[in-house]
Write a protein that holds these residues in place. Structure first.
Motif, short mmCIF file in Angstrom:
data_model
loop_
_atom_site.label_atom_id
_atom_site.label_comp_id
_atom_site.label_asym_id
_atom_site.label_seq_id
_atom_site.Cartn_x
_atom_site.Cartn_y
_atom_site.Cartn_z
N GLU A 122 0.84 -1.21 0.00
CA GLU A 122 0.00 0.00 0.00
C GLU A 122 0.88 1.26 0.00
OE1 GLU A 122 -2.21 3.38 1.14
OE2 GLU A 122 -0.67 2.46 2.44
N THR A 125 2.27 1.65 -3.65
CA THR A 125 1.27 2.10 -4.63
C THR A 125 0.85 3.54 -4.34
OG1 THR A 125 -0.48 1.13 -3.25
CG2 THR A 125 0.39 -0.23 -5.05
N THR A 151 -5.89 2.42 -9.71
CA THR A 151 -6.43 1.07 -9.46
C THR A 151 -5.49 0.25 -8.58
OG1 THR A 151 -7.58 1.11 -11.60
CG2 THR A 151 -7.23 -1.04 -10.56
N GLY A 152 -4.19 0.32 -8.83
CA GLY A 152 -3.23 -0.41 -8.01
C GLY A 152 -3.25 0.05 -6.57
N ASP A 154 -5.85 1.38 -4.99
CA ASP A 154 -7.11 0.90 -4.41
C ASP A 154 -7.01 -0.57 -4.02
OD1 ASP A 154 -8.16 3.42 -4.76
OD2 ASP A 154 -9.21 2.92 -6.64
N ASP A 155 -6.40 -1.37 -4.89
CA ASP A 155 -6.25 -2.80 -4.58
C ASP A 155 -5.34 -3.01 -3.38
OD1 ASP A 155 -7.87 -3.36 -6.71
OD2 ASP A 155 -6.23 -3.85 -8.10
N ALA A 158 -7.26 -2.29 -0.25
CA ALA A 158 -8.19 -3.37 0.06
C ALA A 158 -7.47 -4.56 0.69
CB ALA A 158 -8.91 -3.80 -1.21
N ASP A 159 -6.28 -4.89 0.17
CA ASP A 159 -5.51 -5.99 0.75
C ASP A 159 -5.07 -5.66 2.18
OD1 ASP A 159 -5.77 -7.39 -1.60
OD2 ASP A 159 -3.82 -6.79 -2.41
#
Length: 370
Positions: A122, A125, A151-152, A154-155, A158-159
């Motif tokens: 995180e 990114t 997008t990266g 955000d992913d 989320a992780d």
């Protein structure tokens, strides 16, 4: 001649029927009695009519105290591993949030590793997104590259959220990681089942787990009774029941029927009837033998006589009623419960209004002495 005369005399003596022993015949003696009793001065035995009493029908059954399964909670460790500390035991009372055991689990290190990687991803990114925003503002990169960076990021967030949630589920503080998981009581109550010991294995498996410990709130319990098939028609949901236990002689607990079993025991022909009983102070203990008196919903009119009018002889009950010429007749009756005012319920053998001797034992003793 003497021999002939002697033989004839013997023959004549043997043929004499008066000297033959008669055959033994059984003698039948009639000992039956019509129950008529005659006494001098019958007027000194007062009579009293059988009366009608409004009585609520009852059904008495036996059972035992069981926990209310809706108030049971398993103590689960979602982290698989070895129990390194067990702070409570079977029968202990625990409070909600109390530490009950500690589990050393490899799931902790796996979950914390995933969390650290998610933090790093995180961060990377986020830095990449900030750089691409600056480059896009100066026209150095196309919008598609900026969208890919967004997008990266955000992913990665989320992780990171998922890894934090995983640690919370395992019971691990991300700011103070440890190789053990602390398990706390989910509710207050008594530990009624213990499926693990110190140094034993704990956790969830694919074979299923009943929980390392089971806590039950015993403020309300069940009394499970066996009711015979012939009596089920008199049992209904919501009926009141009085519960008596051998441990508390003379004390009655109140309960309500909450369930009637849909299946009969094939050998005993009984159904399980569940009675919900409040249990203040946890006086009712699991497994206690109990007797439940189920009260009918509507009162019935029963015949009743004073207790003194009942005569008990050879496990049978009788009353005396007036007969002809100042005599009395003893008739057999079937009695039931003791009612208020020292009256006895008469189920069969007597009708309301019939006169009976008020003191049956006195009359019987007087008749025996005459």
């Amino acid at each position: 001649m003497f021999l002939l005369l002697g033989f004839a005399g013997c023959k004549h003596e043997a043929a004499n029927p008066a000297q033959e022993a008669p055959a033994s015949q059984p003698q039948v003696v009639d000992v039956s009695s019509n129950g008529i009793v005659r006494v001098d001065n019958p007027g000194r035995f007062p009579l009293q009519p059988a009366v009608a009493r409004s009585v609520v029908s009852t059904l008495e059954v036996t059972g035992s105290v069981s926990p209310d399964v809706s108030r049971e909670l398993p103590v689960l460790s979602l982290a698989n591993g070895r129990v390194v500390a067990l702070h409570v035991g079977l029968g202990d009372y625990v409070h909600k949030g109390q530490l009950v055991m500690e589990v050393q689990s490899p799931d902790v290190s796996t979950g914390f590793d995933a969390y650290l990687k998610a933090v790093n991803d995180e961060h990377l990114t986020s830095v990449t997104l900030d750089r691409d925003k600056l480059l896009f503002d100066k026209g150095a990169i196309p919008q598609a590259q900026l969208q890919a960076a967004q997008t990266g990021d955000d992913d990665a967030k989320a992780d990171l959220t998922a890894s934090e949630q995983q640690l919370r589920v395992l019971g691990v503080d991300k700011n103070h990681p440890s190789d053990t998981v602390k398990i706390y009581a989910p509710a207050s109550g008594v530990i009624i089942a213990q499926n693990v010991t110190a140094a034993g294995a704990a956790g969830i498996t694919y074979a299923g787990a009943t929980g390392s410990l089971t806590i039950a709130d015993l403020s309300h319990v069940w009394v499970i009774c066996d009711v015979y098939e012939n009596d089920l028609a008199n049992v209904h949901l919501g009926q009141h029941a009085d519960i008596r236990l051998n441990a508390f002689p003379g004390k009655t607990f109140s309960g309500t029927i909450s369930d009637i079993g849909a299946q009969l025991d094939p050998s005993l022909r009984t159904a399980k009837v569940r009675i919900q009983v409040p249990n203040p102070g946890n006086q009712l203990r699991l497994g206690m033998f109990s007797t439940a008196t189920i009260l009918g919903s509507r009162p019935d009119t029963k015949t009743a006589v004073p207790a003194g009018a009942i005569l008990q002889l050879h496990d049978r009950s009788y009353v005396f009623v007036p007969a002809d010429n100042g005599t009395f007749k003893r008739i057999q009756v079937k009695i039931g419960r003791t009612l208020e005012g020292n009256f006895i319920e008469v189920q069969t053998g007597l009708n309301v209004g019939q006169q009976v001797v008020a003191n049956a034992l006195d009359l019987q003793n007087t008749a025996d002495q005459q």
